[in-house]
Design a protein around this motif. Structure first.
Motif, PDB file in Angstrom:
ATOM      1  N   GLY A  66      39.979  -0.750  57.399  1.00  0.00           N
ATOM      2  CA  GLY A  66      40.836  -1.919  57.514  1.00  0.00           C
ATOM      3  C   GLY A  66      42.317  -1.639  57.563  1.00  0.00           C
ATOM      4  N   SER A  69      46.685  -6.118  55.916  1.00  0.00           N
ATOM      5  CA  SER A  69      46.762  -7.574  56.035  1.00  0.00           C
ATOM      6  C   SER A  69      45.421  -8.278  55.889  1.00  0.00           C
ATOM      7  CB  SER A  69      47.384  -7.952  57.389  1.00  0.00           C
ATOM      8  OG  SER A  69      48.664  -7.380  57.528  1.00  0.00           O
ATOM      9  N   ASN A  70      44.325  -7.550  56.085  1.00  0.00           N
ATOM     10  CA  ASN A  70      43.004  -8.182  56.095  1.00  0.00           C
ATOM     11  C   ASN A  70      42.016  -7.395  55.252  1.00  0.00           C
ATOM     12  OD1 ASN A  70      44.234  -8.321  59.104  1.00  0.00           O
ATOM     13  ND2 ASN A  70      43.280 -10.263  58.586  1.00  0.00           N
ATOM     14  N   SER A  99      44.203 -13.584  49.050  1.00  0.00           N
ATOM     15  CA  SER A  99      42.749 -13.516  49.151  1.00  0.00           C
ATOM     16  C   SER A  99      42.129 -13.599  47.756  1.00  0.00           C
ATOM     17  CB  SER A  99      42.333 -12.202  49.837  1.00  0.00           C
ATOM     18  OG  SER A  99      40.941 -12.098  49.935  1.00  0.00           O
ATOM     19  N   MET A 111      39.823 -14.641  56.425  1.00  0.00           N
ATOM     20  CA  MET A 111      40.783 -13.550  56.292  1.00  0.00           C
ATOM     21  C   MET A 111      40.394 -12.316  57.114  1.00  0.00           C
ATOM     22  SD  MET A 111      43.089 -14.736  54.248  1.00  0.00           S
ATOM     23  CE  MET A 111      43.979 -13.253  53.797  1.00  0.00           C
ATOM     24  N   LEU A 112      39.171 -12.265  57.618  1.00  0.00           N
ATOM     25  CA  LEU A 112      38.710 -11.075  58.338  1.00  0.00           C
ATOM     26  C   LEU A 112      39.282 -10.997  59.744  1.00  0.00           C
ATOM     27  CD1 LEU A 112      34.901 -10.846  57.439  1.00  0.00           C
ATOM     28  CD2 LEU A 112      36.882 -10.025  56.157  1.00  0.00           C
ATOM     29  N   SER A 113      39.504  -9.784  60.195  1.00  0.00           N
ATOM     30  CA  SER A 113      39.928  -9.574  61.576  1.00  0.00           C
ATOM     31  C   SER A 113      38.718  -9.635  62.499  1.00  0.00           C
ATOM     32  CB  SER A 113      40.609  -8.209  61.714  1.00  0.00           C
ATOM     33  OG  SER A 113      39.666  -7.169  61.505  1.00  0.00           O
ATOM     34  N   CYS A 116      36.707  -6.474  62.408  1.00  0.00           N
ATOM     35  CA  CYS A 116      35.817  -6.379  61.255  1.00  0.00           C
ATOM     36  C   CYS A 116      34.523  -7.151  61.505  1.00  0.00           C
ATOM     37  CB  CYS A 116      36.527  -6.906  60.008  1.00  0.00           C
ATOM     38  SG  CYS A 116      35.531  -6.842  58.504  1.00  0.00           S
TER      39      CYS A 116
END
Length: 282
Positions: A66, A69-70, A99, A111-113, A116
């Motif tokens: 990761g 930011s995420n 988070s 919040m996940l990219s 991901c």
């Protein structure tokens, strides 16, 4: 690879100097980054390898690595997610920022990219979350803890209810414009000129595992390094390599595997069976 492999890697090679220079690569810029690199190398069994070999082993071990930011910091291929936190004092809380704590990690988490969510070819919907916490007062790792979110923090509905209640309350303010946001609120044109905006953000924190599980575990103050890991019985029984750790315990006096009972984070009146794994270095 799983958490048992990471523990075996730690016991086999307990390097305690977590300075950026010792991280073995050029990714680390401070002690927090160096801890993150160290933990990833533990799970990949790449502690003493050069950067090229580390990269190869990480590619075999992780489906996702990761960014700041995420969440999460890493995901094991078809396995658990990992969140890594550095503290400088044993009594310090973990700063989670915007988070809230993750009992488990869901693929629909805002919040996940995208990377991901799409990290595994056959897809994934939910992963168990490992919190790894290192105590580093002066670039020397004095304590390391590994606990699962399901044993450490409440289910998502507990935190989500609070977040949504605050968010709804903010949106009841009259006379201002709101923008769509994953934060608690973003208010546009607060002032008469319409030139001032306000972002309303949550800043979550949680007590570290040493404090949370102090009723079952206390580090040995006279030791140079203490390691602690708690794994609930169901999760422990899901691993096929726990016998390896049991075998090492027979010949390593610094390693201990103990049956304990821990509080259910959703209902502390209930106790869950778990394993407490400890290791120390003089």
């Amino acid at each position: 690879m799983n958490i048992i492999d990471a523990i075996v890697s730690l016991i086999s090679n307990p390097i305690l100097n977590i300075s950026p220079e010792h991280s073995g690569n050029n990714r680390a810029t401070n002690a927090g980054d160096a801890l993150e690199e160290y933990v990833k190398n533990l799970f990949a069994d790449a502690i003493e390898d050069d950067e090229v070999e580390q990269n190869r082993k990480r590619q075999e071990t992780f489906s996702y690595l990761g960014n700041k930011s995420n969440p999460p910091d890493a995901m094991l291929k078809h396995g658990d997610a990992i969140e890594i936190k550095k503290i400088e004092r044993a009594d310090a809380a973990l700063a989670l920022n915007s988070s809230y704590p993750k009992h488990k990690l869901s693929s629909d988490c805002q919040m996940l990219s995208t990377a991901c969510r799409n990290a595994e070819d056959d897809g994934w919907t939910e992963k168990d979350m490992i919190y790894v916490v290192g105590t580093i007062p002066n670039q020397s790792l004095t304590q390391l803890c590994m606990v699962y979110g399901m044993d450490y923090c409440a289910s998502e509905e507990c935190y989500k209810r609070i977040k949504e209640t605050i968010k709804s309350g903010v949106e009841l303010i009259e006379g201002v414009d709101f923008s769509e946001t994953i934060e608690l609120g973003k208010i546009k044109k607060v002032d008469p000129l319409g030139i001032t905006d306000l972002r309303v953000r949550g800043m979550w924190s949680i007590e570290n595992p040493l404090k949370v599980f102090s009723y079952e575990y206390k580090p040995q103050a006279d030791k140079k390094f203490n390691f602690m890991c708690i794994i609930n019985e169901d999760k422990w029984n899901s691993f096929s390599n726990t016998d390896l750790l049991k075998t090492i315990e027979k010949s390593c006096s610094q390693l201990s595997i103990k049956d304990i009972q821990i509080k259910n984070p959703d209902n502390p009146a209930q106790l869950k069976k778990a394993k407490l794994i400890t290791f120390y270095k003089d």
